[in-house]
Design a protein around this motif. Structure first.
Motif, PDB file in Angstrom:
ATOM      1  N   THR A 197       0.862  -1.177   0.000  1.00 35.14           N
ATOM      2  CA  THR A 197       0.000   0.000   0.000  1.00 35.14           C
ATOM      3  C   THR A 197       0.899   1.229   0.000  1.00 35.14           C
ATOM      4  O   THR A 197       1.829   1.311   0.805  1.00 35.14           O
ATOM      5  N   ARG A 198       0.608   2.160  -0.902  1.00 33.09           N
ATOM      6  CA  ARG A 198       1.483   3.321  -1.088  1.00 33.09           C
ATOM      7  C   ARG A 198       0.807   4.601  -0.605  1.00 33.09           C
ATOM      8  O   ARG A 198      -0.387   4.804  -0.817  1.00 33.09           O
ATOM      9  N   PHE A 199       1.616   5.488  -0.004  1.00 32.41           N
ATOM     10  CA  PHE A 199       1.130   6.770   0.509  1.00 32.41           C
ATOM     11  C   PHE A 199       2.105   7.875   0.109  1.00 32.41           C
ATOM     12  O   PHE A 199       3.293   7.610  -0.119  1.00 32.41           O
ATOM     13  N   ASP A 200       1.585   9.109   0.071  1.00 30.05           N
ATOM     14  CA  ASP A 200       2.494  10.210  -0.250  1.00 30.05           C
ATOM     15  C   ASP A 200       2.956  10.968   0.989  1.00 30.05           C
ATOM     16  O   ASP A 200       3.623  11.991   0.889  1.00 30.05           O
ATOM     17  N   SER A 201       2.593  10.485   2.180  1.00 27.82           N
ATOM     18  CA  SER A 201       3.092  11.115   3.406  1.00 27.82           C
ATOM     19  C   SER A 201       3.182  10.079   4.519  1.00 27.82           C
ATOM     20  O   SER A 201       2.402   9.111   4.556  1.00 27.82           O
ATOM     21  N   SER A 202       4.120  10.293   5.419  1.00 31.09           N
ATOM     22  CA  SER A 202       4.257   9.403   6.575  1.00 31.09           C
ATOM     23  C   SER A 202       3.032   9.475   7.475  1.00 31.09           C
ATOM     24  O   SER A 202       2.630   8.477   8.077  1.00 31.09           O
ATOM     25  N   LEU A 203       2.447  10.670   7.590  1.00 31.60           N
ATOM     26  CA  LEU A 203       1.276  10.824   8.440  1.00 31.60           C
ATOM     27  C   LEU A 203       0.147   9.912   7.980  1.00 31.60           C
ATOM     28  O   LEU A 203      -0.486   9.221   8.791  1.00 31.60           O
ATOM     29  N   MET A 204      -0.118   9.875   6.683  1.00 34.41           N
ATOM     30  CA  MET A 204      -1.188   9.010   6.181  1.00 34.41           C
ATOM     31  C   MET A 204      -0.864   7.542   6.403  1.00 34.41           C
ATOM     32  O   MET A 204      -1.740   6.742   6.760  1.00 34.41           O
ATOM     33  N   ALA A 205       0.393   7.172   6.204  1.00 34.96           N
ATOM     34  CA  ALA A 205       0.777   5.780   6.420  1.00 34.96           C
ATOM     35  C   ALA A 205       0.584   5.382   7.882  1.00 34.96           C
ATOM     36  O   ALA A 205       0.061   4.306   8.186  1.00 34.96           O
ATOM     37  N   LEU A 206       0.979   6.249   8.789  1.00 35.42           N
ATOM     38  CA  LEU A 206       0.829   5.952  10.213  1.00 35.42           C
ATOM     39  C   LEU A 206      -0.640   5.902  10.622  1.00 35.42           C
ATOM     40  O   LEU A 206      -1.043   5.037  11.402  1.00 35.42           O
ATOM     41  N   GLN A 207      -1.427   6.820  10.076  1.00 35.53           N
ATOM     42  CA  GLN A 207      -2.852   6.800  10.400  1.00 35.53           C
ATOM     43  C   GLN A 207      -3.508   5.519   9.872  1.00 35.53           C
ATOM     44  O   GLN A 207      -4.318   4.897  10.564  1.00 35.53           O
ATOM     45  N   ALA A 208      -3.172   5.138   8.642  1.00 37.87           N
ATOM     46  CA  ALA A 208      -3.738   3.922   8.073  1.00 37.87           C
ATOM     47  C   ALA A 208      -3.299   2.690   8.866  1.00 37.87           C
ATOM     48  O   ALA A 208      -4.058   1.732   9.041  1.00 37.87           O
ATOM     49  N   MET A 209      -2.076   2.736   9.356  1.00 37.20           N
ATOM     50  CA  MET A 209      -1.531   1.599  10.087  1.00 37.20           C
ATOM     51  C   MET A 209      -2.282   1.339  11.385  1.00 37.20           C
ATOM     52  O   MET A 209      -2.355   0.197  11.864  1.00 37.20           O
ATOM     53  N   THR A 210      -2.871   2.384  11.965  1.00 39.31           N
ATOM     54  CA  THR A 210      -3.584   2.191  13.230  1.00 39.31           C
ATOM     55  C   THR A 210      -4.807   1.300  13.067  1.00 39.31           C
ATOM     56  O   THR A 210      -5.386   0.853  14.061  1.00 39.31           O
ATOM     57  N   ALA A 211      -5.223   1.052  11.821  1.00 36.54           N
ATOM     58  CA  ALA A 211      -6.328   0.120  11.581  1.00 36.54           C
ATOM     59  C   ALA A 211      -5.911  -1.316  11.859  1.00 36.54           C
ATOM     60  O   ALA A 211      -6.769  -2.204  11.929  1.00 36.54           O
ATOM     61  N   GLY A 212      -4.587  -1.563  11.941  1.00 30.19           N
ATOM     62  CA  GLY A 212      -4.150  -2.874  12.401  1.00 30.19           C
ATOM     63  C   GLY A 212      -3.357  -3.717  11.447  1.00 30.19           C
ATOM     64  O   GLY A 212      -3.199  -4.907  11.696  1.00 30.19           O
ATOM     65  N   SER A 213      -2.845  -3.154  10.345  1.00 30.02           N
ATOM     66  CA  SER A 213      -2.139  -4.009   9.395  1.00 30.02           C
ATOM     67  C   SER A 213      -0.968  -3.261   8.789  1.00 30.02           C
ATOM     68  O   SER A 213      -1.011  -2.053   8.584  1.00 30.02           O
ATOM     69  N   GLY A 214       0.086  -4.024   8.473  1.00 25.98           N
ATOM     70  CA  GLY A 214       1.175  -3.488   7.689  1.00 25.98           C
ATOM     71  C   GLY A 214       2.408  -3.094   8.472  1.00 25.98           C
ATOM     72  O   GLY A 214       2.380  -2.875   9.679  1.00 25.98           O
ATOM     73  N   LEU A 215       3.511  -3.010   7.735  1.00 24.88           N
ATOM     74  CA  LEU A 215       4.819  -2.631   8.262  1.00 24.88           C
ATOM     75  C   LEU A 215       5.350  -1.492   7.411  1.00 24.88           C
ATOM     76  O   LEU A 215       5.313  -1.558   6.188  1.00 24.88           O
ATOM     77  N   ALA A 216       5.826  -0.421   8.042  1.00 17.90           N
ATOM     78  CA  ALA A 216       6.346   0.734   7.314  1.00 17.90           C
ATOM     79  C   ALA A 216       7.662   1.182   7.923  1.00 17.90           C
ATOM     80  O   ALA A 216       7.937   0.939   9.107  1.00 17.90           O
ATOM     81  N   ILE A 217       8.481   1.829   7.096  1.00 14.77           N
ATOM     82  CA  ILE A 217       9.690   2.498   7.578  1.00 14.77           C
ATOM     83  C   ILE A 217       9.411   3.995   7.551  1.00 14.77           C
ATOM     84  O   ILE A 217       9.130   4.561   6.496  1.00 14.77           O
ATOM     85  N   VAL A 218       9.460   4.632   8.725  1.00 10.81           N
ATOM     86  CA  VAL A 218       9.188   6.069   8.806  1.00 10.81           C
ATOM     87  C   VAL A 218      10.268   6.730   9.656  1.00 10.81           C
ATOM     88  O   VAL A 218      10.969   6.070  10.436  1.00 10.81           O
ATOM     89  N   LEU A 219      10.385   8.035   9.505  1.00 15.13           N
ATOM     90  CA  LEU A 219      11.327   8.775  10.326  1.00 15.13           C
ATOM     91  C   LEU A 219      10.996   8.569  11.802  1.00 15.13           C
ATOM     92  O   LEU A 219       9.828   8.601  12.200  1.00 15.13           O
TER      93      LEU A 219
END
Length: 294
Positions: free
Chosen positions: A217-239
């Motif tokens: 799943t692709r996002f154009d900001s870390s904020l959106m990725a982190l918010q989406a992640m709170t739904a309970g799925s996925g692994l991301a690399i963020v600052l």
């Protein structure tokens, strides 16, 4: 219709608020007879009755009540505008622009510290996704992420940063005790535009093979990725600085202690000439301390 004389409107607002021509006269430094005369002239001008004359004081008619509200608002707006533009205690304003993730996760949560320290300064904070130059009137200061090669202002490096892998606690728990990072990444990866190369770099640093993710799943900001992640799925690399508020609240966890040194960084960019203003120097000093101390 020609507008009524401003003096009449000022007397009308006072009499309407106080319910008395005498009280209005005392507040305005006039005689009761002068206020009464002005109200007669105003009523003649508008061709309507605004007040009921009572044995003691006055009361607004329905038309007077309807007229009092916009008059009061109009005089109030004029007062605020006059004080703001020409008053002795005119406040200084700093226009700041940052990425939506930096603004929401780093600057905004701490902004009250600056405002309490500098009550004479107003801050206008706006956001962008990507920016490589100033736009007219938008900002005095940019907080940009990149390599510092901009030429449209004074550029200050805000320090080296690290990125970390994070995921929701439930996602981690679904893989059993101490799952390997490649197992987590093989199931569902969240990528952030511009940082796709962080994945192969992190896996190379850890000496393991980068898996092919079953779901990306692709996002154009870390904020959106982190918010989406709170739904309970996925692994991301963020600052790490972006992830910290979510880590503090237990919304995400870091499954491994490894950190990835990031080549680009945040930079403070001050518009040419802006740093000569006291309020710009004050905010720039605060931003530098914010990033250095985290």
């Amino acid at each position: 219709m020609d507008l009524p004389h401003p003096t009449w409107l000022r007397s009308f607002e006072a009499a309407a608020r106080l319910g008395s021509f005498s009280a209005a006269a005392e507040e305005l430094g006039l005689t009761p007879a002068a206020v009464s005369q002005q109200m007669r002239l105003l009523e003649q001008h508008l061709k309507t009755t605004l007040f009921e004359r009572l044995p003691r004081g006055v009361a607004l008619t329905d038309m007077g009540e309807a007229y009092a509200q916009p008059v009061r608002k109009g005089l109030g707006d004029i007062q605020v505008a006059t004080a703001g533009l020409f008053g002795k205690a005119r406040r200084q304003r700093v226009k700041v622009r940052a990425s939506i993730s930096c603004a929401a996760l780093v600057i905004a949560p701490r902004l009250q510290e600056f405002l309490e320290r500098h009550p004479e300064i107003e801050v206008e904070l706006s956001t962008f996704v990507w920016a490589n130059r100033f736009q007219d009137g938008i900002s005095d200061i940019d907080i940009r992420f990149g390599f510092g090669d901009w030429t449209d202002g004074r550029v200050t490096h805000l320090g080296h940063e690290f990125a970390i892998p994070v995921c929701p606690p439930d996602y981690l728990a679904g893989f059993g005790d101490a799952p390997a990072l490649d197992r987590l990444a093989a199931a569902h990866v969240l990528t952030i535009h511009g940082s796709e190369s962080d994945w192969p770099r992190l896996f190379a640093q850890m000496g393991i093979t980068l898996p092919v993710a079953a779901r990306v799943t692709r996002f154009d900001s870390s904020l959106m990725a982190l918010q989406a992640m709170t739904a309970g799925s996925g692994l991301a690399i963020v600052l790490e600085s972006f992830a910290q508020p979510f880590l503090d609240r237990g919304l995400v966890v870091a499954p491994v202690p490894d950190r990835l040194a990031i080549r680009p960084a945040h930079f403070l960019v001050e518009r040419d000439g802006a740093w000569q203003r006291d309020e710009i120097r004050a905010f720039s000093d605060w931003i530098r301390g914010l990033f250095v101390t985290g």
